[in-house]
Design a protein around this motif. Structure first.
Motif, PDB file in Angstrom:
ATOM      1  N   LEU A  90      -9.615  -5.739  -7.072  1.00  0.00           N
ATOM      2  CA  LEU A  90      -8.725  -5.204  -6.043  1.00  0.00           C
ATOM      3  C   LEU A  90      -7.287  -5.092  -6.553  1.00  0.00           C
ATOM      4  N   ARG A  91      -6.805  -6.207  -7.110  1.00  0.00           N
ATOM      5  CA  ARG A  91      -5.403  -6.253  -7.520  1.00  0.00           C
ATOM      6  C   ARG A  91      -5.089  -5.173  -8.541  1.00  0.00           C
ATOM      7  N   ARG A  92      -5.999  -5.019  -9.540  1.00  0.00           N
ATOM      8  CA  ARG A  92      -5.714  -4.091 -10.620  1.00  0.00           C
ATOM      9  C   ARG A  92      -5.966  -2.642 -10.205  1.00  0.00           C
ATOM     10  N   GLU A  93      -7.106  -2.385  -9.573  1.00  0.00           N
ATOM     11  CA  GLU A  93      -7.507  -0.985  -9.349  1.00  0.00           C
ATOM     12  C   GLU A  93      -7.270  -0.469  -7.946  1.00  0.00           C
ATOM     13  N   HIS A  94      -7.333  -1.339  -6.954  1.00  0.00           N
ATOM     14  CA  HIS A  94      -7.160  -0.874  -5.559  1.00  0.00           C
ATOM     15  C   HIS A  94      -6.192  -1.775  -4.809  1.00  0.00           C
ATOM     16  N   PRO A  95      -4.931  -1.789  -5.227  1.00  0.00           N
ATOM     17  CA  PRO A  95      -3.987  -2.720  -4.593  1.00  0.00           C
ATOM     18  C   PRO A  95      -3.796  -2.433  -3.093  1.00  0.00           C
ATOM     19  N   VAL A  96      -4.085  -1.190  -2.682  1.00  0.00           N
ATOM     20  CA  VAL A  96      -4.055  -0.877  -1.248  1.00  0.00           C
ATOM     21  C   VAL A  96      -5.463  -0.378  -0.911  1.00  0.00           C
ATOM     22  N   TYR A  97      -6.265  -1.247  -0.335  1.00  0.00           N
ATOM     23  CA  TYR A  97      -7.698  -0.967  -0.213  1.00  0.00           C
ATOM     24  C   TYR A  97      -8.105  -0.915   1.257  1.00  0.00           C
ATOM     25  N   TYR A  98      -8.940   0.056   1.588  1.00  0.00           N
ATOM     26  CA  TYR A  98      -9.423   0.171   2.966  1.00  0.00           C
ATOM     27  C   TYR A  98     -10.845  -0.360   3.066  1.00  0.00           C
ATOM     28  N   ASN A  99     -11.052  -1.336   3.925  1.00  0.00           N
ATOM     29  CA  ASN A  99     -12.393  -1.857   4.180  1.00  0.00           C
ATOM     30  C   ASN A  99     -12.957  -1.079   5.371  1.00  0.00           C
ATOM     31  N   GLU A 100     -13.865  -0.140   5.030  1.00  0.00           N
ATOM     32  CA  GLU A 100     -14.354   0.799   6.036  1.00  0.00           C
ATOM     33  C   GLU A 100     -15.223   0.091   7.076  1.00  0.00           C
ATOM     34  N   ARG A 101     -16.016  -0.846   6.581  1.00  0.00           N
ATOM     35  CA  ARG A 101     -16.981  -1.492   7.470  1.00  0.00           C
ATOM     36  C   ARG A 101     -16.273  -2.207   8.623  1.00  0.00           C
ATOM     37  N   HIS A 102     -15.178  -2.904   8.312  1.00  0.00           N
ATOM     38  CA  HIS A 102     -14.504  -3.680   9.366  1.00  0.00           C
ATOM     39  C   HIS A 102     -13.161  -3.076   9.773  1.00  0.00           C
ATOM     40  N   ASP A 103     -12.851  -1.912   9.228  1.00  0.00           N
ATOM     41  CA  ASP A 103     -11.662  -1.170   9.629  1.00  0.00           C
ATOM     42  C   ASP A 103     -10.362  -1.968   9.458  1.00  0.00           C
ATOM     43  N   PHE A 104     -10.116  -2.412   8.229  1.00  0.00           N
ATOM     44  CA  PHE A 104      -8.800  -2.996   7.950  1.00  0.00           C
ATOM     45  C   PHE A 104      -8.425  -2.706   6.502  1.00  0.00           C
ATOM     46  N   TRP A 105      -7.137  -2.831   6.193  1.00  0.00           N
ATOM     47  CA  TRP A 105      -6.624  -2.613   4.846  1.00  0.00           C
ATOM     48  C   TRP A 105      -6.309  -3.958   4.206  1.00  0.00           C
ATOM     49  N   THR A 106      -6.263  -3.965   2.854  1.00  0.00           N
ATOM     50  CA  THR A 106      -5.826  -5.202   2.200  1.00  0.00           C
ATOM     51  C   THR A 106      -4.702  -4.903   1.207  1.00  0.00           C
ATOM     52  N   LEU A 107      -3.764  -5.833   1.139  1.00  0.00           N
ATOM     53  CA  LEU A 107      -2.747  -5.846   0.078  1.00  0.00           C
ATOM     54  C   LEU A 107      -3.000  -7.105  -0.733  1.00  0.00           C
ATOM     55  N   SER A 108      -3.123  -6.953  -2.063  1.00  0.00           N
ATOM     56  CA  SER A 108      -3.524  -8.106  -2.870  1.00  0.00           C
ATOM     57  C   SER A 108      -2.523  -8.481  -3.960  1.00  0.00           C
ATOM     58  N   ARG A 109      -1.537  -7.595  -4.252  1.00  0.00           N
ATOM     59  CA  ARG A 109      -0.556  -7.950  -5.291  1.00  0.00           C
ATOM     60  C   ARG A 109       0.572  -8.784  -4.692  1.00  0.00           C
ATOM     61  N   TYR A 110       1.055  -9.717  -5.485  1.00  0.00           N
ATOM     62  CA  TYR A 110       2.115 -10.628  -5.021  1.00  0.00           C
ATOM     63  C   TYR A 110       3.286  -9.861  -4.406  1.00  0.00           C
ATOM     64  N   GLN A 111       3.815  -8.887  -5.180  1.00  0.00           N
ATOM     65  CA  GLN A 111       5.024  -8.200  -4.711  1.00  0.00           C
ATOM     66  C   GLN A 111       4.774  -7.443  -3.408  1.00  0.00           C
ATOM     67  N   ASP A 112       3.596  -6.855  -3.268  1.00  0.00           N
ATOM     68  CA  ASP A 112       3.286  -6.082  -2.050  1.00  0.00           C
ATOM     69  C   ASP A 112       3.154  -6.989  -0.825  1.00  0.00           C
ATOM     70  N   VAL A 113       2.474  -8.130  -1.043  1.00  0.00           N
ATOM     71  CA  VAL A 113       2.265  -9.064   0.063  1.00  0.00           C
ATOM     72  C   VAL A 113       3.617  -9.618   0.549  1.00  0.00           C
ATOM     73  N   VAL A 114       4.472  -9.971  -0.420  1.00  0.00           N
ATOM     74  CA  VAL A 114       5.770 -10.549  -0.059  1.00  0.00           C
ATOM     75  C   VAL A 114       6.639  -9.502   0.660  1.00  0.00           C
ATOM     76  N   LYS A 115       6.601  -8.280   0.146  1.00  0.00           N
ATOM     77  CA  LYS A 115       7.398  -7.223   0.780  1.00  0.00           C
ATOM     78  C   LYS A 115       6.934  -6.987   2.225  1.00  0.00           C
ATOM     79  N   ALA A 116       5.611  -6.976   2.404  1.00  0.00           N
ATOM     80  CA  ALA A 116       5.066  -6.736   3.748  1.00  0.00           C
ATOM     81  C   ALA A 116       5.481  -7.851   4.710  1.00  0.00           C
ATOM     82  N   VAL A 117       5.329  -9.111   4.273  1.00  0.00           N
ATOM     83  CA  VAL A 117       5.600 -10.216   5.189  1.00  0.00           C
ATOM     84  C   VAL A 117       7.100 -10.321   5.505  1.00  0.00           C
TER      85      VAL A 117
END
Ligand code: HEM
Length: 363
Positions: free
Chosen positions: A1-28
């Protein structure tokens, strides 16, 4: 996830994920776009407590409760917490067998929180039952036939704590309920409902998380015995050790936010009003941020992990959790020099994506 899909959509449960440190910190740190007001879980039941509020409501509540959890206030509980840990270990030694989770990691946080809130010793047993039931009630995963009992416990919990709040206003004590009952900010104070919701949040946010931190610490030292030895030779590293276990095996792996507008990250658009999981556990293993991220290194410094989140919702119980963890590990090292996990005892992980910890660690 971190390397290839840092902004990933989980279709089954309808949510997105942010997994890189800088992205998570910026979001929060951008609560106006990544909102907590629709809850920090995936479901649509919004919590009533401060964790599920944005500014200005969150700012108001946080100002009223913060005094009860300052590092200084928490440090004053150290002797009692030490006594609780010693008492639990005395029982273990008397019994002759030791299952770390049930005998120590579960009873410790619930006993400590009862103590710091100021719960009367004769109600400690009830408090443990209320605490378990209130957590299950909040999680909403109990079978229908059990829900009546959970509701009954919630009522007993509310009766006990609202009486306690009144009693502390008349007769202040040296405890958290007194600080909360007396809390004032520019003429504003907590309503009884806000006070009860906050007490509920303390149980939901503080017990299982701390249990998991202690379990993960013991497990991590089993995996890296040279680090355990290093801590034994250099007890002054204990504070660093706590931070490194939080980073290495993060008890709260993720919490959610809800977007208030479309937002572009790395060329991908996350639409408005969508749940986004902030992966604290992944951020804490991001090799862009931490050298040899998959290794436990108790001398790691600096260690800007996000196990307690960051920004306005930074964990209010962080000082308490740190203190409990440090005293536990120091006491285990002092009193049980040859502590080992039983390799045939059947260690079990807990089964949830949200939290990381152990169900059983036979020692
Ligand atoms: C918030 C982690 C122990 C009380 C949080 C958050 C995280 C967290 C990640 C932010 C959630 C979010 O914004 O989505 C942990 C971990 C713990 C721990 C890993 C133990 C190792 C405790 C304890 C208490 C506590 C012991 C209280 C006794 C709270 C409260 C909040 C919070 C009240 C909400 C703060 C706010 O909304 O401003 N915690 N926690 N936590 N935690 Fe902890």
């Amino acid at each position: 996830l971190r390397r290839e899909h840092p902004v990933y959509y989980n279709e089954r449960h309808d949510f997105w994920t942010l997994s890189r440190y800088q992205d998570v910190v910026k979001a929060v740190r951008t609560p106006e776009i990544f909102s907590s007001a629709k809850g920090v879980g995936l479901d649509k039941r919004y919590g009533l407590s401060m964790i599920a509020h944005d500014p200005p409501d969150h700012t108001r509540l946080r100002k009223l409760v913060i005094k009860a959890f300052t590092p200084r206030q928490i440090a004053s509980y150290e002797p009692q917490i030490q006594a609780i840990i010693d008492g639990l270990l005395d029982d273990v030694l008397a019994k002759g067998s030791f299952e770390l989770v049930e005998d120590l990691a579960i009873p410790l946080p619930v006993t400590v929180i009862a103590h710091v809130l100021g719960v009367d010793p004769e109600y400690r047993r009830d408090f443990k039952r209320w605490s378990d039931d209130v957590v299950n009630f909040t999680a909403g995963n109990a079978p229908a036939e059990a829900r009546e009992q959970l509701r009954e416990s919630w009522k007993e919990f509310c009766d006990y704590f609202s009486d306690m709040m009144e009693a502390r206003l008349r007769d202040p004590q040296d405890d958290v309920v007194t600080i909360l009952a007396q809390a004032q900010d520019e003429g504003d104070s907590l309503t009884v409902i806000e006070f009860l919701n906050f007490c509920q949040l303390l149980l939901v946010a503080g017990n299982e998380t701390t249990t998991n931190l202690i379990s993960n610490g013991v497990l991590a030292f089993n995996e890296f015995p040279e680090e355990a030895e290093r801590l034994r030779r250099h007890p002054e590293l204990a504070k660093h050790m706590v931070e490194e276990v939080l980073r290495y095996d993060t008890p709260v792996q993720l919490t959610y936010r809800t977007t208030t507008q479309d937002i572009d990250i790395h060329g991908v658009t996350i639409p408005e009003d969508t749940k986004v999981a902030l992966l604290w556990g992944s951020a804490n293993r991001d090799p862009e941020m931490f050298d040899k991220a998959d290794r436990l290194d108790i001398t790691r410094d600096p260690n800007p992990h996000v196990a307690f989140a960051a920004g306005i919702h930074y964990c209010l119980g962080a000082s308490l959790a740190r203190l409990e963890m440090r005293l536990t590990m120091e006491t285990l090292a002092r009193r049980m020099r040859h502590l080992e996990i039983d390799p045939d005892g059947g260690c079990e992980r807990i089964d949830t994506a949200l939290l990381r910890g152990m169900q059983r660690i036979p020692m």
